[in-house]
Structures are given as C-alpha cells and as structure tokens.
Design a protein around this motif. Structure first.
Motif, PDB file in Angstrom:
ATOM      1  N   VAL A  31       0.834  -1.203   0.000  1.00 54.16           N
ATOM      2  CA  VAL A  31       0.000   0.000   0.000  1.00 54.16           C
ATOM      3  C   VAL A  31       0.872   1.257   0.000  1.00 54.16           C
ATOM      4  O   VAL A  31       0.527   2.270  -0.605  1.00 54.16           O
ATOM      5  N   GLN A  32       2.039   1.200   0.650  1.00 51.90           N
ATOM      6  CA  GLN A  32       2.933   2.360   0.633  1.00 51.90           C
ATOM      7  C   GLN A  32       3.467   2.612  -0.774  1.00 51.90           C
ATOM      8  O   GLN A  32       3.605   3.772  -1.192  1.00 51.90           O
ATOM      9  N   GLU A  33       3.739   1.558  -1.511  1.00 53.32           N
ATOM     10  CA  GLU A  33       4.182   1.732  -2.894  1.00 53.32           C
ATOM     11  C   GLU A  33       3.076   2.346  -3.742  1.00 53.32           C
ATOM     12  O   GLU A  33       3.347   3.170  -4.632  1.00 53.32           O
ATOM     13  N   ARG A  34       1.829   1.965  -3.481  1.00 55.19           N
ATOM     14  CA  ARG A  34       0.706   2.578  -4.214  1.00 55.19           C
ATOM     15  C   ARG A  34       0.572   4.056  -3.836  1.00 55.19           C
ATOM     16  O   ARG A  34       0.298   4.907  -4.694  1.00 55.19           O
ATOM     17  N   ILE A  35       0.778   4.383  -2.572  1.00 58.38           N
ATOM     18  CA  ILE A  35       0.737   5.780  -2.146  1.00 58.38           C
ATOM     19  C   ILE A  35       1.804   6.580  -2.888  1.00 58.38           C
ATOM     20  O   ILE A  35       1.535   7.681  -3.399  1.00 58.38           O
ATOM     21  N   ASP A  36       3.004   6.042  -2.962  1.00 59.93           N
ATOM     22  CA  ASP A  36       4.075   6.738  -3.669  1.00 59.93           C
ATOM     23  C   ASP A  36       3.760   6.881  -5.154  1.00 59.93           C
ATOM     24  O   ASP A  36       4.083   7.908  -5.774  1.00 59.93           O
ATOM     25  N   GLN A  37       3.138   5.869  -5.724  1.00 56.95           N
ATOM     26  CA  GLN A  37       2.778   5.935  -7.140  1.00 56.95           C
ATOM     27  C   GLN A  37       1.779   7.065  -7.381  1.00 56.95           C
ATOM     28  O   GLN A  37       1.884   7.814  -8.374  1.00 56.95           O
ATOM     29  N   ILE A  38       0.820   7.223  -6.491  1.00 54.59           N
ATOM     30  CA  ILE A  38      -0.144   8.325  -6.616  1.00 54.59           C
ATOM     31  C   ILE A  38       0.559   9.660  -6.458  1.00 54.59           C
ATOM     32  O   ILE A  38       0.296  10.626  -7.195  1.00 54.59           O
ATOM     33  N   ARG A  39       1.469   9.770  -5.484  1.00 53.94           N
ATOM     34  CA  ARG A  39       2.206  11.021  -5.267  1.00 53.94           C
ATOM     35  C   ARG A  39       3.007  11.410  -6.509  1.00 53.94           C
ATOM     36  O   ARG A  39       3.060  12.589  -6.882  1.00 53.94           O
ATOM     37  N   VAL A  40       3.628  10.441  -7.149  1.00 52.33           N
ATOM     38  CA  VAL A  40       4.402  10.712  -8.365  1.00 52.33           C
ATOM     39  C   VAL A  40       3.502  11.312  -9.439  1.00 52.33           C
ATOM     40  O   VAL A  40       3.885  12.256 -10.144  1.00 52.33           O
ATOM     41  N   ASN A  41       2.304  10.790  -9.570  1.00 53.36           N
ATOM     42  CA  ASN A  41       1.414  11.280 -10.622  1.00 53.36           C
ATOM     43  C   ASN A  41       0.760  12.602 -10.261  1.00 53.36           C
ATOM     44  O   ASN A  41       0.423  13.389 -11.149  1.00 53.36           O
ATOM     45  N   LEU A  42       0.583  12.893  -8.989  1.00 51.83           N
ATOM     46  CA  LEU A  42       0.178  14.238  -8.587  1.00 51.83           C
ATOM     47  C   LEU A  42       1.252  15.248  -8.986  1.00 51.83           C
ATOM     48  O   LEU A  42       0.942  16.361  -9.444  1.00 51.83           O
ATOM     49  N   GLU A  43       2.517  14.874  -8.821  1.00 56.02           N
ATOM     50  CA  GLU A  43       3.608  15.762  -9.225  1.00 56.02           C
ATOM     51  C   GLU A  43       3.579  15.987 -10.734  1.00 56.02           C
ATOM     52  O   GLU A  43       3.722  17.123 -11.209  1.00 56.02           O
ATOM     53  N   ARG A  44       3.381  14.933 -11.494  1.00 61.27           N
ATOM     54  CA  ARG A  44       3.287  15.090 -12.950  1.00 61.27           C
ATOM     55  C   ARG A  44       2.131  16.013 -13.325  1.00 61.27           C
ATOM     56  O   ARG A  44       2.234  16.800 -14.268  1.00 61.27           O
ATOM     57  N   ALA A  45       1.041  15.908 -12.593  1.00 54.67           N
ATOM     58  CA  ALA A  45      -0.107  16.781 -12.872  1.00 54.67           C
ATOM     59  C   ALA A  45       0.250  18.238 -12.626  1.00 54.67           C
ATOM     60  O   ALA A  45      -0.181  19.127 -13.377  1.00 54.67           O
ATOM     61  N   ARG A  46       1.039  18.502 -11.578  1.00 56.84           N
ATOM     62  CA  ARG A  46       1.442  19.889 -11.326  1.00 56.84           C
ATOM     63  C   ARG A  46       2.333  20.430 -12.443  1.00 56.84           C
ATOM     64  O   ARG A  46       2.379  21.630 -12.676  1.00 56.84           O
ATOM     65  N   TRP A  47       3.018  19.551 -13.139  1.00 53.29           N
ATOM     66  CA  TRP A  47       3.852  19.994 -14.263  1.00 53.29           C
ATOM     67  C   TRP A  47       3.025  20.518 -15.432  1.00 53.29           C
ATOM     68  O   TRP A  47       3.468  21.422 -16.132  1.00 53.29           O
ATOM     69  N   VAL A  48       1.843  19.941 -15.657  1.00 51.48           N
ATOM     70  CA  VAL A  48       1.172  20.177 -16.949  1.00 51.48           C
ATOM     71  C   VAL A  48      -0.272  20.662 -16.868  1.00 51.48           C
ATOM     72  O   VAL A  48      -0.771  21.246 -17.836  1.00 51.48           O
ATOM     73  N   LEU A  49      -0.975  20.418 -15.768  1.00 49.06           N
ATOM     74  CA  LEU A  49      -2.422  20.680 -15.757  1.00 49.06           C
ATOM     75  C   LEU A  49      -2.745  22.118 -15.358  1.00 49.06           C
ATOM     76  O   LEU A  49      -3.514  22.379 -14.428  1.00 49.06           O
ATOM     77  N   HIS A  50      -2.152  23.051 -16.066  1.00 49.55           N
ATOM     78  CA  HIS A  50      -2.454  24.468 -15.891  1.00 49.55           C
ATOM     79  C   HIS A  50      -2.634  25.086 -17.277  1.00 49.55           C
ATOM     80  O   HIS A  50      -1.979  24.689 -18.237  1.00 49.55           O
TER      81      HIS A  50
END
Length: 540
Positions: A275-294
């Motif tokens: 579950v911690q690896e899944r949490i990290d996977q979600i965090r990584v994709n939140l970061e990617r979203a901050r790169w582009v979703l503006h």
C-alpha cells in the motif's frame, strides 16, 4: 504630551532595531553560500532578499490570521503528496511556540519567524504551481513550457501576504482540473488504508482459478477486502467462488492485466505491491499533474502513454477516447507538447533510418521480395524509383544507404488510412494502423515511437470541426477514393503526449498502470529528495 514623546521615542528605537536586525539577516542570506535561519536552509536567495529590501527591511508578517493560514497550508500540503518539512513545518512550529507574529519585541526569534514564513510561502507557491521536481532534469526532450507566475515576484509576494485570504491564493495555484482532484481523493483513501497497517501478501503457488479450494484463497479475500473490493466470504472462505472471481477480474482490469480471473504470477505480483508503494505511485502522478495541468487550451488531445489510451477534450470535457499502441521500451514514445495542424488521408510512409537499419535491412538481405510484398518503393536521391533487385543490399548497414524507402498508401500501409500531423523533432505522430488485433492486448507497447489509434475516423471528424463537409462518413468516403490527400485543420489543436501511471476514476476506483518505461522511480527519488531551488519556471 510628555507621555506621547516618551512612548514615541521608545517605539522608534524598537522599530529601528527591527530594521537593523532584519537587514543584517537578509544580507547574510544574500551573500552566504549556505544561508540558514533557525537551522533551516533558505531556498530563495534572490526573491526573498529583494522582497525585504523593497519593504525597507520592515517585518512582513504582522497579521496572525494570515500567518496561521500559511502554517495550516504547509501542513495540509501533505494531501497533495508533498512533504510539509520542505516548507519549514518543524521550524515554524518551534518558533510559533516561542514568539507571536504580533510580538513587537525586536528579538532574533521574531526575525527568524518572519523570514521563515516568507521562504515557506515562496517555496509552497512555486511547488503548488510548477511541482517540486524539475521535469527537464529528468527528460532532456521536455518542452512543455510554463511562464513565470508573475513578472514581478516581489510585488506578487507582497500582494499574497496582504490578501484577505492567503489560503485562497495558495489553493488557486494548484491544478484545478478534475483529474488532479480525483488523484488527491485517491491519495487520501490509500493513506487511510495504510493507517490500518499493510495489506497481506499472497504466497506464491499454482495458479488459482474459480472452483479451487486453497488456503491462499483466504489471504486473497483479505487482501482484496482491505482495498475495498466486495468479497464477503461464503461458508467456506478457502473456496474460490463466483463472487470472488468478479472481484479478481475487477482488480485485474484496474491494474492493466488480462481480466481472466486466474491468479497467476502477474496478478500475484500486482496484489503484492504494498500500500505504501501505491501511495508513492499516486504522489508521483500528482507531481506530474502539477507539471502540466495548468492553462490548458479549450480543445486538446492527450495521449496517456502508460495507459495506452488517447482522449480528446473540448471545453474541459472528454468528447472522445480510444485505445492506442505506443512505443516499445527500447523505442519509447517521447513526452512532449505540440499542435496538430493537418491530417493526411491515405498516407505514404517514409521509413525512418532506425527502422531501416534495425528492422528492414536484415530482412531484405535474406528475402529480396520483402519490399515488393510490403508495397515499399526504393527512391534514389534524384527522386527516381529504383528496382530493388538491382540494389546490392549486402553492401549497406543502414546509415550509408543512398536510398529512401517509401511504403505506398493503402490498407496495409503501416500508418493505416489516416495520420495526424504535428511536425516535431522526434518524427512521432498519431496514426491509424492495420494491426487492429493488437488493441485487444492489455499492454500495448508495439510501435517504434508513434501512437497507433484504434478509432481515427471519429477523431478526424472532431478535429476538423466541420460536420457539413467533413463528417465521419465523408472522411471515410474520401479515404475510399484511394488518393493521398492533405487536409488542414481550421485551427491547430494542442496535443500532449504524457506519461501517467495512475488514473483516479469518477466512481472512486483507481487504475494503476504499468511503468512501462521505468520512469516513476526517478520522479519519486527527486520528490523525496532535498529541496533544490530553481531560478525559473520549468522550461522557461
């Protein structure tokens, strides 16, 4: 009158003392190779000193409400997958226990608090809008440019601190797209699961199928139940029944596996991701979203490389989606932004040098009739067609081949019947394909970098945006004529080739995708690494 003079004369030296102390600390920050305040490293060695200098070295944080809103935002940023410690959370807690922002005594602690609040705001604002990780540092092809938040960052900082609601200012800097909000909800859900401890690991063993009775089925039920799947146990919890198979198939679908209900090696491997690896996977994709979703355009196409899907959005809503095939791991589809400007009906295909060298030449040397069967013409530098039988293929390695190889149009052309052009340095584009059967695979890394689309005709109609002259039926009729034809779009449409390994759905389910190009680890390492200041916005 005497009392006023006494109080006034006392206040003036105190204010002067504040100014002197603050000026000294700011000068230390500006010129020190490793500036620290209260033990915390100061990241903003340019904007922060300029800000205080513009204020005449007066304290910036004098309203308890605004300071409290910033401290709350620092702690709450964990919900976005960022680490509050990057924004001086510990130091701010310690300092606010010693001194208040409305304390008028010119103490070093009060100066430290003011500076750390300002540095925390600068860091938090930047990371909320651009992300902590520099995508250009991870991918030299990155070209998704982002303008700076403000032409005058000092004035913007002053305005934020002077606002009625700093909380509203900071929230507006985060992506407002529904994709981002859904990822945040997914992060909260998986952290709630983690609070109850890790879910159980499934032991290895023979493939489990419906009808099996095995002690591992008990662990399987518990594992799925912990993640929220409906798997209420029957009279025999070790029996693999129909209800459990439905839950397994849903798990497989949400983890990009073949939904066959069989618990083989691939499914066990996905079940045993912690579950911690899944949490990290979600965090990584939140970061990617901050790169582009503006600042997204009203109309755009997104290719979800790791999800093997493409979407067309208009006015913020998805209007089309289709399965896609993307580049093999050793010929990865690049991440970049461009604009689709025209379509080609019945395209020809000029084979790229890499494909000629690695794929075609070895075959032609063994099988001289290969080119003719594939409708591939040999063209010399003068544009003249050459008989393949007259070429001494064994003499060439690829880069030295003095010919172009061009596949003619038709249903067997590798680009299919339509290609969508956005000329770019990678020679990558969207196109149809004759290899339709490959869309049925759960993982679709089959191309040499381009994106093969399952349903190109409907996308063509949407992009041309002219139903009277270019309906899907009319596009198909034009293709059936068999002639190569270029059709320009009335307006360019942005295309984003992006890499997401998590998608949170509107129904609350979360789809975890394979990290086909093994990119998540580098993002996570940088996300969890030490804070590093950047002088400008990503790609600017």
């Amino acid at each position: 009158m005497v009392l006023v003079l006494i109080l006034g004369s006392a206040a003036a030296p105190a204010a002067d003392r504040f100014t002197d102390l603050l000026r000294e600390r700011i000068e230390e920050i500006r010129f020190s190779p490793d500036p620290r305040v209260g033990g915390a490293r100061i990241a903003s060695v340019a904007v922060l000193p300029d800000f205080y200098e513009a204020r005449g070295f007066e304290l910036a944080w004098t309203r308890p409400k605004i300071a409290a809103e910033l401290i709350a935002a620092v702690h709450n940023i964990a919900a976005d997958g960022l680490d509050p410690r990057d924004y001086h959370s510990r130091e701010l807690v310690q300092l606010t226990a010693q001194v208040r922002v409305d304390d008028t005594r010119p103490t070093p602690a009060r100066i430290d608090l003011d500076i750390l609040l300002t540095d925390a705001l600068i860091r938090l604002a930047y990371h909320s809008h651009y992300g902590k990780v520099d995508p250009k540092a991870l991918d030299g092809n990155w070209n998704i440019l982002r303008p700076l938040l403000a032409r005058d960052p000092v004035a913007a900082l002053e305005a934020a601190i002077a606002s009625d609601s700093l909380q509203a200012v900071l929230e507006a800097l985060l992506p407002q797209h529904g994709f981002y909000r859904a990822l945040k909800r997914a992060l909260a859900r998986y952290r709630e699961i983690a609070a109850g401890g890790e879910w159980p690991q499934l032991p290895s063993g023979p493939t489990l199928r419906i009808g099996a009775r095995d002690p591992r089925v008990v662990a399987l039920r518990e594992r799925l139940l912990r993640e929220g799947y409906a798997v209420e146990g029957g009279p025999d919890p070790a029996f693999y029944d129909t209800e459990l198979e439905r839950a397994v198939k849903e798990f497989q679908r949400l983890h990009s596996l073949a939904s066959d209900g069989a618990i083989g090696e691939s499914t066990v491997a996905e079940l045993n991701v912690t579950v911690q690896e899944r949490i990290d996977q979600i965090r990584v994709n939140l970061e990617r979203a901050r790169w582009v979703l503006h600042d997204l355009q009203p109309r755009f196409v997104i290719v979800d490389i790791a999800g093997f899907e493409a979407y067309y959005y208009a006015e913020g809503e998805p209007r089309w989606s289709a399965r896609v095939q993307v580049g093999k791991p050793y010929r990865a589809t690049p991440v970049f932004k461009d604009a689709i400007t025209y379509l080609v009906l019945n395209p020809t295909w000029t084979l790229p040098p890499t494909i000629i060298e690695e794929d075609v030449l070895p075959v032609v040397k063994r099988d001289p009739g290969y080119l003719q069967r594939r409708n591939i013409a040999v063209i010399d530098r003068a544009g003249k067609r050459i008989d393949p039988a007259t070429v001494q293929w064994e003499r060439y390695r690829g880069p030295d081949l003095p010919y172009q190889l061009v596949q003619g149009p038709g249903p067997d052309n590798s680009l299919g019947r339509i290609k969508f052009m956005f000329p770019n340095q990678h020679a990558v584009y969207l196109h149809d394909t004759p290899n339709k059967a490959l869309f049925e695979r759960s993982q679709r890394t089959f191309s040499s970098g381009c994106i093969r689309i399952e349903d190109p005709f409907q996308l063509a109609e949407l992009l041309l945006d002219n139903p009277d002259n270019w309906s899907e039926q009319q596009i198909r009729a034009a293709v059936d004529v068999g002639e190569t034809r270029t059709v320009r779009l009335p307006n360019p449409v942005t295309v984003l080739l992006l890499y997401w390994t998590v998608r949170a759905n509107g129904d609350g389910s979360v789809r975890f995708k394979p990290d086909i190009y093994e990119r998540d680890a580098a993002v996570l390492q940088a996300l969890d690494g030490a804070f590093r200041a950047r002088a400008a916005a990503p790609g600017s």
